[in-house]
Design an enzyme around this catalytic site. Sequence first.
Site, PDB file in Angstrom:
ATOM      1  N   ASP A   1       1.054  -1.178   0.009  1.00 52.66           N
ATOM      2  CA  ASP A   1       0.015  -0.151   0.203  1.00 52.66           C
ATOM      3  C   ASP A   1       1.021   1.281  -0.527  1.00 52.66           C
ATOM      4  O   ASP A   1       1.855   1.645   0.803  1.00 52.66           O
ATOM      5  CB  ASP A   1      -0.954   0.140   1.597  1.00 52.66           C
ATOM      6  CG  ASP A   1      -1.444   1.264   1.068  1.00 52.66           C
ATOM      7  OD1 ASP A   1      -2.484   1.778   0.221  1.00 52.66           O
ATOM      8  OD2 ASP A   1      -2.922   1.293   2.530  1.00 52.66           O
ATOM      9  N   ASP A  10      -2.893   2.492  -6.352  1.00 49.09           N
ATOM     10  CA  ASP A  10      -1.959   2.337  -4.864  1.00 49.09           C
ATOM     11  C   ASP A  10      -1.664   1.162  -4.127  1.00 49.09           C
ATOM     12  O   ASP A  10      -0.717   1.610  -3.261  1.00 49.09           O
ATOM     13  CB  ASP A  10      -2.213   3.258  -3.737  1.00 49.09           C
ATOM     14  CG  ASP A  10      -3.231   4.122  -3.612  1.00 49.09           C
ATOM     15  OD1 ASP A  10      -4.297   2.998  -3.646  1.00 49.09           O
ATOM     16  OD2 ASP A  10      -3.395   4.298  -2.598  1.00 49.09           O
ATOM     17  N   GLU A  11      -2.273  -0.011  -4.600  1.00 48.87           N
ATOM     18  CA  GLU A  11      -2.411  -1.130  -2.964  1.00 48.87           C
ATOM     19  C   GLU A  11      -2.538  -2.208  -4.491  1.00 48.87           C
ATOM     20  O   GLU A  11      -3.610  -2.509  -5.312  1.00 48.87           O
ATOM     21  CB  GLU A  11      -2.704  -0.902  -2.187  1.00 48.87           C
ATOM     22  CG  GLU A  11      -4.756  -1.000  -2.465  1.00 48.87           C
ATOM     23  CD  GLU A  11      -5.617  -1.014  -1.035  1.00 48.87           C
ATOM     24  OE1 GLU A  11      -5.158  -1.299  -0.878  1.00 48.87           O
ATOM     25  OE2 GLU A  11      -6.221  -0.078  -1.140  1.00 48.87           O
TER      26      GLU A  11
END
Length: 389
Positions: free
Chosen positions: A44, A138-139
């Site tokens: 993350d 983003d993860e």
Amino acid sequence: MLSISDRPKSYFEICATSAYLQRMTSNSPEKAVQEEVRRIIHVDMDAFFASVEQRDHPDLRGKPVAVGRDQARGVVAAASYEARVFGVRSAMPSVTARRQCPDLIFAPPRFEVYRAVSTQIHGVFRRFTDLIEPLSLDEAYLDVTQACTDGVTATEIAQDIRKGILEVTGLTASAGVSYNKFLAKLASDQDKPNGLTVITPRKGADFVASLPVGRFNGVGPVTEAKMKNLGILTGADLRDKHLTFLVEHFGSSAERYHAIARGIDDRPVRPDRVRKSVGAENTFAEDITELEVASAQLEPIIAKVVTRCAEKDLAGRTVTLKVKYADFEQITRRMTLPTSVRDSEVIMSVARELLGGEYPFRKGIRLLGVSVSGFEGKEPQHEAQLELF
């Protein structure tokens, strides 16, 4: 005969509960530890959008930054850690964020840049495994079980991934390492920013027991409040509740809550998962009876949908409105457009038209939700139509 509770249950609930109890008997946490253990990493990025802006604009470093528009109907898409100290959060109205942090600096979103950086990050992931399940720009989850050979551990791989991301992008990432997706995601949030947490199979159940239920993925504010009213404050409290009790109060979610309270999550990492829709919803503290109030409540919901569509580079032709009334009756209304959209004004216009068709409301509204589906290449093109069901 399996006793579910004094409240009558459907045949489906009884059969499902019975089958689950049988699986739990043959697949206890102790036995699961003895079986082949998967190595799952959840990566993350730290305040991703805001960190990109601070990286590209040195004058923003160390300052409270919100990615979004500083205007009456603006919504915060992301906040730097300096802004979070003041309570600024994503999906918060810009006027509220400005009120909480007068020195807040707004940076217009640049999703094309964020997508390019995300591509670089995934390039780092692919050095170690092809089993990558992205959740957003983003993860992502990574299954590195096969990569853990010749003495290489998942912890070492996670360290190398974080180092590689920093070298390629100049950004930090937090990671969680565990034997399933639920625990890996909890672990990645344990020591943010720029942290690494490992939860081994023998520590999984105890780790879950120590956490407040609000930390659990899938337990939102409404469910958290309901659990607290039932005396369920921590993972240990949740584990103490019998499955029949959970079925009575949480219906189809009972099995999942029963399993995660024991550190169990059998979901595989799915690199080829096809997203069918992107949506958001909100449950209100008080029932809504007026159209103007309900329309205003659509704005932050749609802001979340638009942000999520932009993160995943998705545009869809079908806008769906979900309405749940005070007595829990639920309806959905949808409109399919001739072209794909992800523009907030268009989605808002459609959602308000669908909502207006239900006014005057037959009962108070406790929840509103909006989703976009019919992504490009997923459905045949045809003329605009209104579908009610």
